[in-house]
Structures are given as C-alpha cells and as structure tokens.
Design an enzyme around this catalytic site. Structure first.
Site, PDB file in Angstrom:
ATOM      1  N   ASP A   1      33.754   9.365 -29.155  1.00 14.75           N
ATOM      2  CA  ASP A   1      34.123   8.898 -30.502  1.00 14.75           C
ATOM      3  C   ASP A   1      33.551   9.785 -31.601  1.00 14.75           C
ATOM      4  O   ASP A   1      33.357   9.328 -32.724  1.00 14.75           O
ATOM      5  CB  ASP A   1      33.682   7.454 -30.741  1.00 14.75           C
ATOM      6  CG  ASP A   1      34.482   6.445 -29.940  1.00 14.75           C
ATOM      7  OD1 ASP A   1      34.084   5.279 -29.926  1.00 14.75           O
ATOM      8  OD2 ASP A   1      35.493   6.826 -29.329  1.00 14.75           O
TER       9      ASP A   1
ATOM     10  N   GLY B   1      25.355  -7.235 -29.038  1.00 16.20           N
ATOM     11  CA  GLY B   1      25.605  -6.459 -30.243  1.00 16.20           C
ATOM     12  C   GLY B   1      26.964  -5.799 -30.215  1.00 16.20           C
ATOM     13  O   GLY B   1      27.991  -6.464 -30.301  1.00 16.20           O
TER      14      GLY B   1
ATOM     15  N   TRP C   1      29.720  -2.750 -31.739  1.00 17.10           N
ATOM     16  CA  TRP C   1      30.180  -2.336 -33.066  1.00 17.10           C
ATOM     17  C   TRP C   1      30.346  -3.539 -34.005  1.00 17.10           C
ATOM     18  O   TRP C   1      29.931  -3.508 -35.162  1.00 17.10           O
ATOM     19  CB  TRP C   1      31.493  -1.584 -32.913  1.00 17.10           C
ATOM     20  CG  TRP C   1      32.101  -1.092 -34.189  1.00 17.10           C
ATOM     21  CD1 TRP C   1      33.216  -1.560 -34.808  1.00 17.10           C
ATOM     22  CD2 TRP C   1      31.638  -0.007 -34.999  1.00 17.10           C
ATOM     23  NE1 TRP C   1      33.481  -0.841 -35.951  1.00 17.10           N
ATOM     24  CE2 TRP C   1      32.517   0.117 -36.091  1.00 17.10           C
ATOM     25  CE3 TRP C   1      30.545   0.872 -34.910  1.00 17.10           C
ATOM     26  CZ2 TRP C   1      32.359   1.078 -37.087  1.00 17.10           C
ATOM     27  CZ3 TRP C   1      30.386   1.837 -35.907  1.00 17.10           C
ATOM     28  CH2 TRP C   1      31.278   1.932 -36.967  1.00 17.10           C
ATOM     29  N   THR C   2      30.935  -4.606 -33.511  1.00 20.31           N
ATOM     30  CA  THR C   2      31.271  -5.742 -34.376  1.00 20.31           C
ATOM     31  C   THR C   2      30.070  -6.605 -34.706  1.00 20.31           C
ATOM     32  O   THR C   2      29.953  -7.107 -35.837  1.00 20.31           O
ATOM     33  CB  THR C   2      32.348  -6.604 -33.694  1.00 20.31           C
ATOM     34  OG1 THR C   2      33.484  -5.784 -33.395  1.00 20.31           O
ATOM     35  CG2 THR C   2      32.785  -7.740 -34.601  1.00 20.31           C
TER      36      THR C   2
ATOM     37  N   GLU D   1      24.231  -0.722 -33.404  1.00 22.49           N
ATOM     38  CA  GLU D   1      24.940   0.391 -34.043  1.00 22.49           C
ATOM     39  C   GLU D   1      24.895   0.261 -35.561  1.00 22.49           C
ATOM     40  O   GLU D   1      25.796  -0.326 -36.139  1.00 22.49           O
ATOM     41  CB  GLU D   1      26.376   0.439 -33.527  1.00 22.49           C
ATOM     42  CG  GLU D   1      26.444   0.550 -32.010  1.00 22.49           C
ATOM     43  CD  GLU D   1      27.866   0.647 -31.480  1.00 22.49           C
ATOM     44  OE1 GLU D   1      28.771   1.132 -32.205  1.00 22.49           O
ATOM     45  OE2 GLU D   1      28.082   0.225 -30.341  1.00 22.49           O
ATOM     46  N   TYR D   2      23.864   0.788 -36.259  1.00 21.87           N
ATOM     47  CA  TYR D   2      22.832   1.670 -35.709  1.00 21.87           C
ATOM     48  C   TYR D   2      21.511   1.330 -36.384  1.00 21.87           C
ATOM     49  O   TYR D   2      21.505   0.974 -37.573  1.00 21.87           O
ATOM     50  CB  TYR D   2      23.158   3.149 -35.964  1.00 21.87           C
ATOM     51  CG  TYR D   2      24.448   3.562 -35.332  1.00 21.87           C
ATOM     52  CD1 TYR D   2      24.482   3.951 -33.985  1.00 21.87           C
ATOM     53  CD2 TYR D   2      25.626   3.528 -36.059  1.00 21.87           C
ATOM     54  CE1 TYR D   2      25.673   4.335 -33.396  1.00 21.87           C
ATOM     55  CE2 TYR D   2      26.815   3.899 -35.462  1.00 21.87           C
ATOM     56  CZ  TYR D   2      26.844   4.288 -34.131  1.00 21.87           C
ATOM     57  OH  TYR D   2      28.023   4.644 -33.547  1.00 21.87           O
TER      58      TYR D   2
ATOM     59  N   ASP E   1      35.243 -29.303 -11.765  1.00 21.90           N
ATOM     60  CA  ASP E   1      33.908 -29.885 -11.853  1.00 21.90           C
ATOM     61  C   ASP E   1      32.806 -28.972 -11.316  1.00 21.90           C
ATOM     62  O   ASP E   1      31.669 -29.408 -11.147  1.00 21.90           O
ATOM     63  CB  ASP E   1      33.866 -31.213 -11.103  1.00 21.90           C
ATOM     64  CG  ASP E   1      34.225 -31.070  -9.627  1.00 21.90           C
ATOM     65  OD1 ASP E   1      34.754 -29.998  -9.253  1.00 21.90           O
ATOM     66  OD2 ASP E   1      33.988 -32.022  -8.874  1.00 21.90           O
TER      67      ASP E   1
END
Length: 616
Positions: free
Chosen positions: A459, A347, A349-350, A390-391, A320
């Site tokens: 990356d 936001g 990447w996905t 992105e992006y 609670d």
C-alpha cells in the site's frame, strides 16, 4: 490492516556550508568541497549537516566520481567522538565498531560514471562531527593515503552449530596488497575476539537471544579494513515463543467479515491447502473503543451457525451449542492442525482511533484485552494478542498525538498482563522516509515486549492518488523514478534494524491483492491516470485470484509485478515475485512473513504456497 495508504511527511531541509561546521583543516579531512578532479584523480566524499536540533542532527554524505573511469562501489569510513552516533540511515548500509562508522552503497546506487555523484543521509544523536574520513580506503579529498592500502571487507559471516550458548561463525577471506594479519570478530558492534583464521566459535551466550555479528580484517601494517555484512543469530532455548533457527513464521490474516460477501470461511483454509502451510493466523479485527478492547462483530465472531458443508469438522452447528461463529470454526481448525497458533488482532485502519484513549491508561486497556481474549467461552481458541495501531503518534484514518512512548507503554502493559507464555505482536508502518511514521514512535524500545512486528510493506502507492503517477504498491526496493523515496520494503526494514529492532522480530508483509488505476496509456510505471480502476469490492483494489487472468502481468520492477491491460494499470505480487521477496527476507535474517489476507488467493492457495515454499 484493512487497505490503507500512507502520506509522506514533508519538510524543508537547510543545507549548511561545510565551512560553518569546522575549521578549514578539519573540513579538508572530511572531504572538502574545494577538491578538484585534478587533485583527486578518483573520487571525493563531502559531508554536510543538514539539520540540527541540539541533541541530534541530520547529516548527509555525497560521493562524487572526479576521475575518468567509472566507480562500481563505494565505502565511506569516519570516526565520531564518543557520545555521537548514527541512529538511522537511508540509501546506504551503515554499521559501526565502537566510534568508527562505515557506510556502504546500496545495490542500486554503487555505480558512478565520471562526473556523477550520489548522496545518502542519516539521523544522528549527539553533537560531534566526523573525522578521519576515508573513501574506498583513500582520503576523502581524493588523495591517496600514503603506505599500504587497507584490507578489503571480509565476506558476511555464516552461522552454524547454533546452541543455547554458542555459535560457530565462518567467513570468506579479505584481500590486501601486503597480506591479511588477522580478523576482529564483532558481536553487536563490540570486539569479542581476534583470530588468524576465517572462523570463530563464540561462547557464553544467552539462550533465546538475538545477536548480530560482523568481521573486519587487519593487515601487516595494522590497518583495519571495513566491516563485513552482518549475520543475525538467534540462540536456541530461552522460552517457547521465538521460532527455532530456520523455522520461519508464516502468518495470514483471516477477516471476520470475509464470511459475508466474499463467502470465505475458515474451512477454505483447509480446502485450499493453506492451513497445512502456515504457522499462525491473525483474526481481524477486534474493536478498540472507550480505552478498551471490544468485540468487532458478535454475529460473525461467535453466533453465526455454520452448515455442515461450511464447517471445518463437517458437522453443522446447533442452536444450543455454547460457541458458534468463526471462533468455533477456528477451534475446529486447531484441532485438525494443532501446530497453528491464533492471535486476536485489534484495531486496524478503521478502529485505530481508539488507541489514543487506550494509551492514556495502558494497564486498564491491557486488563480489558486480557478479559476479552481469555473469556472462558473461547479462551482455548487464542494463543495471544496482536495490536494493529495505524499509527502511533502519527496519522492514519485519524491522527494520534499520544507521544513517541505510547506504543512502548501499551505493549509493555500487554506483555505484563498476558505473561511470557502468550504471544504479543504488533503491526507496524513501513514508512522508511526521513521523519516519517517509523520515526514517530519508539518501535525499538517497544520491540522488547513483542514476539515480532508485522511490517506492512504494501500500500505504498495506489489510486488514493487518482491521477497517479502509476507505481507498484509493494516495491521490495527503491527504483529510479519512485514517487516517494523511502516508500519501499528494503528501506523500511533497514530503518527498523538501524534503530535496534532485531531482524528476527521483523516479518515482511505481502498483499494478496493488487492496486490499480484507469485511464492509463503508458505501460511502464510513472504514467498518468484518470482515477481508480474498477474493483469487485472497492475501486482501485482487486484480488490476485481475479487479476491473474483478467489483467496478466506485463512487467516487473523493484521486485514486484505490474500489468497494463486496456486502459487499466495494476500492480500485484505473483508466485515468482513472492519467491524473490522470501529469498530476500531470509537473506536479511527476518523472522518470516505475513500476508493480507487469505480470501485474495486462488482456490488452491498458490500465493500462500509461494510464501511457505520460499521460507522453507
């Protein structure tokens, strides 16, 4: 921010003959292609306009060693008419003083054997052409300039005694065959003083403001030499958000989903020792949908009940209590470490596909984000908002066509809504290629609204190209054989700075993971592969805490490490390579560093320790 890769923008370049740009006499002054080794006795510099779109253009300089001895470095100087300027450059460090421009070689392309040549390029604004070209002090056609040689560049200024309104600058002396007469001190490219000593105190500055200083020498014949390297200065005062000089940002991403399969809780920041070594946390991610900020995972965010052994406070959640989940754990962490600031990142990447609709009505988007971040249930948890788009005006998981001004408009609306007391930041691409993602959006114009940018300098390469070539996913610098020139940290940072983004608002990015291929027989980078190497959670990706023992480092390149074990080939950062990157970041005057993400580190937080120690 969740693992991604970037695709380079490809285009054809048309090399126009120099004779088509100007008359023969002016072409020779720039460094005519007709110069011969016999005429030059040393080196030539030639210019070509490779693209022209009316109000702007792409230019290229080529330096050729036409002599019999090696050249260890090169500096090209030229004048542009008023209204013409360099807006970004690659493969050279380009600076200006008024209409006078200077380009110096990078660390990797200064040496030229006899007969060898090297080129660098730039984007320009305006319609003018270069004149009065000099290469290493002599004419660009290879002939020696009559009279005394110009003085050398002074040493890069060192800043000290920084206050709200002043800074003391000191530099090492320039050299000249007839003696140095005095020095011009340049602030943001404009001369502010001429002095006869190697120090100067600049006054009447604005508190909490970024400045860039260079120095150039003048000899007794009144010839000016090339400008020095630049020193970034941030005056004290002027608000609570910019970090004091020497106090670098040390930011880590905490993922809402890490509490599931990875079993990485906020408490792990305490037990690993990492909480004591950071300044900021980005909580990832909130969703962006229907033009609004939205909850990403309500169960993880504010509903999950943590047991006593999972809790930062050591007290179990009850059924609670008003707030549970990660938000309550972050609240407990801040109570234990009150210096830590937490931002809610939206936001990634996905979920970046939602920003296009948000950009259609920035004010409404900002209002929705404010309402969510400042919800009374957790308003005390968050100190600001981070945007991970992105992006902007480019492609990631999906493509965006909002236009180059969209990012600026969104961040302007967020700053207006959240006010000056809240942190507003954004993650950015690190695509340093010509015409790439940095060029697609107005990052310079948007920078006035953010406290800093998280430059995702990792990356660059990975098994999203399953056959290779193998390459380090987070190179600090370029190197011979790099698959895509411009896909490295140094070029990305240089491009942001050339566009006008203050160095103090740029954070270098570190990945606490590796990317790898399998079916690799070659130890050095550049080998072929048959596909992604197996990973615990995703093919081609593995945490540092696993790789450090399962596939130990076998070599280093471009400021990062790689490992070849069996048929697998991995690249990742280590405490040693991180130390080098932090030293480089400090030398560039960057605001600090961030990393993706906590759970990839060892149980005792050795990579976070390397980041923190390297910035101290």
């Amino acid at each position: 921010m969740r693992f991604r890769h970037r695709a380079a923008a490809g285009f054809a370049t048309l090399l126009l003959p120099l004779a088509g740009l100007a008359g023969p006499a002016q072409a020779a002054a720039w460094g005519s292609p007709r110069s011969s080794a016999a005429e030059s006795g040393g080196a030539t510099a030639t210019y070509a306009k490779t693209q022209d779109w009316g109000t702007g253009f792409e230019g290229k300089w080529t330096v050729k060693n036409t002599g019999s001895a090696a050249i260890s470095s090169w500096t090209i100087e030229w004048d542009f008419p008023s209204g013409t300027s360099v807006t970004s450059a690659w493969d050279a460090d380009v600076t200006s003083s008024g209409t006078h421009w200077t380009a110096k070689n990078k660390s990797y392309n200064g040496s030229l054997a006899p007969g060898a040549s090297v080129s660098f390029g730039f984007n320009g604004a305006g319609t003018g052409s270069p004149a009065n070209c000099r290469l290493n002090g002599d004419s660009c056609d290879g002939t020696t300039v009559p009279g005394d040689a110009a003085p050398s560049a002074p040493g890069t200024p060192t800043a000290s005694n920084i206050t709200d309104t002043s800074v003391k600058l000191s530099w090492s002396a320039a050299t000249d065959d007839k003696g140095v007469k005095n020095y011009d001190v340049l602030r943001d490219g404009a001369k502010v003083a001429t002095v006869t000593t190697t120090s100067y105190t600049d006054t009447n500055l604005t508190a909490g403001t970024d400045y860039s200083y260079t120095v150039r020498a003048r000899d007794t014949a009144d010839q000016t030499g090339p400008v020095s390297g630049s020193a970034a200065v941030h005056t004290t005062g002027g608000g609570t958000n910019p970090p004091p000089t020497g106090n670098k940002i040390k930011l880590g991403y905490f993922t809402e989903w890490g509490i599931y399969g990875r079993n990485y809780n906020v408490k792990n920041l305490v037990t690993s020792g990492s909480a004591a070594k950071i300044t900021h946390i980005n909580y990832a991610f909130g969703n962006v949908t229907n033009g609004q900020c939205a909850i990403g995972d309500s169960y993880a965010d504010y509903d999950k009940a943590f047991t006593a052994d999972q809790s930062v406070s050591g007290v179990a959640d009850t059924w609670d209590q008003p707030l549970r989940g990660n938000f309550n754990q972050l609240r407990e962490l801040k109570a234990k470490y009150p210096n830590i600031k937490v931002l809610w990142s939206f936001g990634g990447w996905t979920w970046s596909g939602g920003f296009g609709q948000a950009a259609q009505n920035p004010a409404a988007f900002a209002q929705s984000c404010y309402n969510l971040v400042k919800d009374p249930r957790w308003a005390d948890v968050f100190d600001g908002i981070d945007i991970d788009w992105e992006y902007p005006n480019a492609c990631g998981l999906s493509c965006d066509t909002s236009g180059s001004a969209a990012l600026k408009n969104v961040l302007s609306a967020l700053r207006a809504k959240f006010g000056s007391s809240a942190l507003v930041t954004a993650a950015t691409t690190a695509d340093g290629t010509n015409g790439g993602k940095i060029d697609a959006a107005d990052y310079a114009g948007a920078s006035q609204y953010v406290d800093w940018y998280n430059v995702m300098s990792y990356d660059f390469f990975g098994a999203f190209n399953p056959q290779g070539p193998t390459a380090p996913h987070s190179p600090l610098t370029s190197y011979s054989g790099i698959p895509t020139p411009g896909f490295d940290t140094a070029d990305a940072i240089a491009k942001f700075k050339a566009k006008g983004v203050p160095a103090s608002k740029l954070l270098i990015g570190i990945g606490l993971y590796g990317r790898g291929w399998t079916g690799v027989t070659q130890d050095a980078p550049g080998g072929t592969a048959t596909g992604p190497a197996p990973g615990t959670y995703e093919q081609g990706i593995e945490d540092y805490k696993v790789l450090k023992t399962s596939c130990p480092v076998t070599g280093t390149i471009a400021g990062t490490a790689y490992a070849h074990c069996g048929s697998n080939w991995w690249s990742y950062d280590t405490p040693s390579t991180i130390a080098g990157k932090m030293s480089w970041a400090k030398g560039q005057g960057l605001g600090g560093a961030f990393f993706w993400e906590f759970s990839g580190d060892t149980g005792n937080g050795e990579l976070v320790s390397a980041i923190s120690g390297g910035l101290s």
